[in-house]
Design a protein around this motif. Structure first.
Motif, mmCIF file in Angstrom:
data_model
loop_
_atom_site.group_PDB
_atom_site.id
_atom_site.type_symbol
_atom_site.label_atom_id
_atom_site.label_comp_id
_atom_site.label_asym_id
_atom_site.label_seq_id
_atom_site.Cartn_x
_atom_site.Cartn_y
_atom_site.Cartn_z
ATOM 1 N N GLY A 76 33.698 92.187 13.844
ATOM 2 C CA GLY A 76 33.013 93.032 14.803
ATOM 3 C C GLY A 76 33.617 94.405 14.917
ATOM 4 O O GLY A 76 34.405 94.854 14.067
ATOM 5 N N GLN A 77 33.278 95.037 15.988
ATOM 6 C CA GLN A 77 33.729 96.408 16.241
ATOM 7 C C GLN A 77 35.080 96.389 16.955
ATOM 8 O O GLN A 77 35.246 95.763 17.988
ATOM 9 C CB GLN A 77 32.692 97.127 17.109
ATOM 10 N N ARG A 78 36.030 97.098 16.365
ATOM 11 C CA ARG A 78 37.338 97.196 17.008
ATOM 12 C C ARG A 78 37.252 98.129 18.208
ATOM 13 O O ARG A 78 36.630 99.191 18.132
ATOM 14 C CB ARG A 78 38.387 97.707 16.025
ATOM 15 N N LEU A 79 37.893 97.710 19.316
ATOM 16 C CA LEU A 79 37.918 98.529 20.512
ATOM 17 C C LEU A 79 39.343 98.998 20.784
ATOM 18 O O LEU A 79 40.316 98.335 20.404
ATOM 19 C CB LEU A 79 37.400 97.728 21.720
ATOM 20 N N GLU A 80 39.455 100.144 21.440
ATOM 21 C CA GLU A 80 40.773 100.670 21.769
ATOM 22 C C GLU A 80 41.428 99.868 22.888
ATOM 23 O O GLU A 80 42.658 99.749 22.941
ATOM 24 C CB GLU A 80 40.666 102.136 22.170
ATOM 25 N N PHE A 81 40.622 99.349 23.793
ATOM 26 C CA PHE A 81 41.181 98.579 24.903
ATOM 27 C C PHE A 81 40.147 97.541 25.348
ATOM 28 O O PHE A 81 38.955 97.661 25.075
ATOM 29 C CB PHE A 81 41.577 99.483 26.074
ATOM 30 N N GLN A 111 48.823 89.039 17.226
ATOM 31 C CA GLN A 111 48.073 89.885 18.123
ATOM 32 C C GLN A 111 47.243 90.902 17.350
ATOM 33 O O GLN A 111 47.709 91.511 16.394
ATOM 34 C CB GLN A 111 49.017 90.612 19.077
ATOM 35 N N ASN A 112 45.962 91.068 17.766
ATOM 36 C CA ASN A 112 45.088 92.058 17.164
ATOM 37 C C ASN A 112 44.364 92.820 18.260
ATOM 38 O O ASN A 112 44.249 92.336 19.400
ATOM 39 C CB ASN A 112 44.064 91.388 16.244
ATOM 40 N N PRO A 113 43.828 93.995 17.955
ATOM 41 C CA PRO A 113 43.095 94.771 18.956
ATOM 42 C C PRO A 113 41.843 94.021 19.405
ATOM 43 O O PRO A 113 41.367 93.097 18.740
ATOM 44 C CB PRO A 113 42.731 96.066 18.212
ATOM 45 N N PRO A 114 41.277 94.410 20.555
ATOM 46 C CA PRO A 114 40.038 93.780 21.021
ATOM 47 C C PRO A 114 38.912 93.937 20.010
ATOM 48 O O PRO A 114 38.798 94.967 19.338
ATOM 49 C CB PRO A 114 39.728 94.535 22.313
ATOM 50 N N ILE A 115 38.082 92.901 19.911
ATOM 51 C CA ILE A 115 36.949 92.892 18.981
ATOM 52 C C ILE A 115 35.667 92.642 19.765
ATOM 53 O O ILE A 115 35.592 91.704 20.564
ATOM 54 C CB ILE A 115 37.106 91.794 17.905
ATOM 55 N N LYS A 116 34.661 93.462 19.549
ATOM 56 C CA LYS A 116 33.338 93.243 20.118
ATOM 57 C C LYS A 116 32.419 92.748 19.018
ATOM 58 O O LYS A 116 32.214 93.430 18.013
ATOM 59 C CB LYS A 116 32.781 94.530 20.722
ATOM 60 N N PHE A 117 31.871 91.556 19.208
ATOM 61 C CA PHE A 117 31.048 90.934 18.184
ATOM 62 C C PHE A 117 29.581 91.345 18.337
ATOM 63 O O PHE A 117 29.183 91.932 19.355
ATOM 64 C CB PHE A 117 31.196 89.408 18.252
ATOM 65 N N ASP A 118 28.795 91.019 17.329
ATOM 66 C CA ASP A 118 27.383 91.412 17.328
ATOM 67 C C ASP A 118 26.618 90.835 18.515
ATOM 68 O O ASP A 118 25.619 91.401 18.959
ATOM 69 C CB ASP A 118 26.709 90.987 16.019
ATOM 70 N N ASP A 120 27.749 90.640 21.425
ATOM 71 C CA ASP A 120 28.310 91.321 22.599
ATOM 72 C C ASP A 120 29.422 90.555 23.296
ATOM 73 O O ASP A 120 29.837 90.934 24.395
ATOM 74 C CB ASP A 120 27.206 91.671 23.615
ATOM 75 N N PHE A 121 29.917 89.470 22.707
ATOM 76 C CA PHE A 121 31.128 88.845 23.218
ATOM 77 C C PHE A 121 32.310 89.737 22.835
ATOM 78 O O PHE A 121 32.335 90.333 21.758
ATOM 79 C CB PHE A 121 31.336 87.459 22.610
ATOM 80 N N ILE A 122 33.292 89.800 23.728
ATOM 81 C CA ILE A 122 34.488 90.596 23.449
ATOM 82 C C ILE A 122 35.710 89.692 23.568
ATOM 83 O O ILE A 122 35.884 88.985 24.565
ATOM 84 C CB ILE A 122 34.615 91.778 24.431
ATOM 85 N N TYR A 123 36.537 89.721 22.531
ATOM 86 C CA TYR A 123 37.761 88.912 22.526
ATOM 87 C C TYR A 123 38.960 89.811 22.279
ATOM 88 O O TYR A 123 38.944 90.674 21.402
ATOM 89 C CB TYR A 123 37.708 87.829 21.450
ATOM 90 N N SER A 124 39.978 89.567 23.070
ATOM 91 C CA SER A 124 41.232 90.274 22.866
ATOM 92 C C SER A 124 42.354 89.260 22.923
ATOM 93 O O SER A 124 42.477 88.516 23.909
ATOM 94 C CB SER A 124 41.444 91.332 23.951
ATOM 95 N N GLY A 125 43.145 89.196 21.848
ATOM 96 C CA GLY A 125 44.224 88.233 21.866
ATOM 97 C C GLY A 125 44.776 87.949 20.493
ATOM 98 O O GLY A 125 44.755 88.799 19.603
#
Length: 353
Positions: A76-81, A111-118, A120-125
């Protein structure tokens, strides 16, 4: 051998006016149908009002579709936070809860940066290869929020899920389901369950509380009260005994705040079978019950020594019975719907000296 007539008087037929007087006395001194359908009060304010439905933790799928063939952090899309929770109800619940502490000894990932999936779920961890693994946070499009442990892409270990409508579960997880010790709290009515879970359902020992002061502590099977438990109502009444499918069923003791006590058999929240009922003024009944009313053979006693021993139907004397009105007399009688049949002969036997 002695004379038998010396110890017992001969049966005597009562005159009609004597019989009517006796009937009025027996009814007015204390109704034998004692209206213990006062017991309906606990049905109205108790289990039916606080009926515990099966606790369904997930109103929407909680599992992100797995794509194990692709490296997950690149999906997915990497997010800054990680974004703030925008759902106001979830924000309110979060503000009322302490920060979630990461349990010691959990298996950690990278650990990886937050990911927003297609979707629209967002996972950070943390990740392990292509799977969520370790500690992480998950945000649903409707605002539902999970924070805690993951193992092989599933919520496992210790974690907290807050639904978009405010209900939350905090405790142990396995395979994306509540498994182990945990707490489920309802947002709207503040009802709460703390205890053991198996595959998202209450199983084993647990305790529930309600906003009106009512509580249940005991055994559960498949999400329902089943086995032995104790239910306390906010009005001071209490039941200790067996439950079946969320209802008082089997043997149990019900205590009224007023001092009344019923000890006996139950069926679907009603007194049904053999039991005893005691009143604080000394009255007591022991015998059969059906649908909260005396039925079959039973003995009703007053505190002054009077008693009725005989048949009952729908809470009233019905059939043959023996009525003792004072220390010297017993009346053998037949009853219909709580009244003596006046046209039949009534026999009185004197007692021995």
């Amino acid at each position: 051998m002695g004379n038998a007539s010396a110890c017992c008087s001969q049966p005597t037929a009562l005159a009609k006016n004597q019989l009517i007087s006796l009937e009025k006395q027996s009814i007015n001194n204390e109704d034998c149908d004692v209206r213990e359908y006062e017991a309906d009060d606990f049905v109205k304010i108790g289990l039916k009002a606080n009926n515990v439905k099966e606790h369904s933790l997930f109103n929407q799928p909680s599992i992100i579709r797995r794509q194990a063939s692709v490296e997950a952090p690149k999906l997915g899309q990497r997010l800054e936070f990680f974004p703030e929770v925008s759902n106001q109800i979830v924000r309110t619940v979060l503000s009322q809860l302490p920060l979630l502490e990461i349990p010691e000894g959990i298996e950690r990932g990278e650990q990886n940066p937050p990911i927003k999936f297609d979707n629209d779920f967002i996972y950070s961890g943390e990740w392990k290869d292509t799977q969520k693994h370790g500690y992480g946070k998950l945000l649903w499009p409707d605002g539902s929020y999970y924070e805690g442990g993951f193992i092989n892409n599933e919520a496992s270990g210790y974690g907290r899920l807050i639904h978009s409508f405010g209900d939350y579960y905090e405790g142990q997880w396995k395979n994306d389901q509540a498994n182990g010790i945990g707490k489920y709290h309802r947002y709207k009515n503040q009802a709460c369950y703390e205890g053991n879970w198996v595959n998202d359902k209450q199983q084993g020992h647990g305790k529930e509380t309600w906003q009106d002061g009512s509580s249940y502590e005991g055994e559960y099977q498949n999400g329902k009260k089943e086995g032995r438990g104790m239910f306390k109502w906010g009005n001071g009444n209490m039941y200790i005994g067996e439950f079946k499918s969320n209802k008082m069923d089997g043997h149990g003791v019900y205590y009224w705040k007023s001092g009344k006590v019923y000890d006996g058999e139950w069926k679907e929240n009603r007194m049904d079978g053999e039991g005893s009922f005691n009143w604080p003024d000394g009255r007591k009944y022991k015998g059969g019950y059906k649908n909260d009313l005396k039925e079959g053979y039973g003995i009703f006693e007053w505190s002054d020594g009077r008693y009725y021993k005989g048949e009952w139907k729908q809470g009233k004397q019905h059939g043959k019975g023996l009525l003792k009105m004072d220390q010297a007399k017993e009346v053998q009688s037949e009853w219909v719907n709580g009244k003596i049949i006046t046209e039949r002969q009534i026999e009185i036997q004197g007692t021995t000296s």
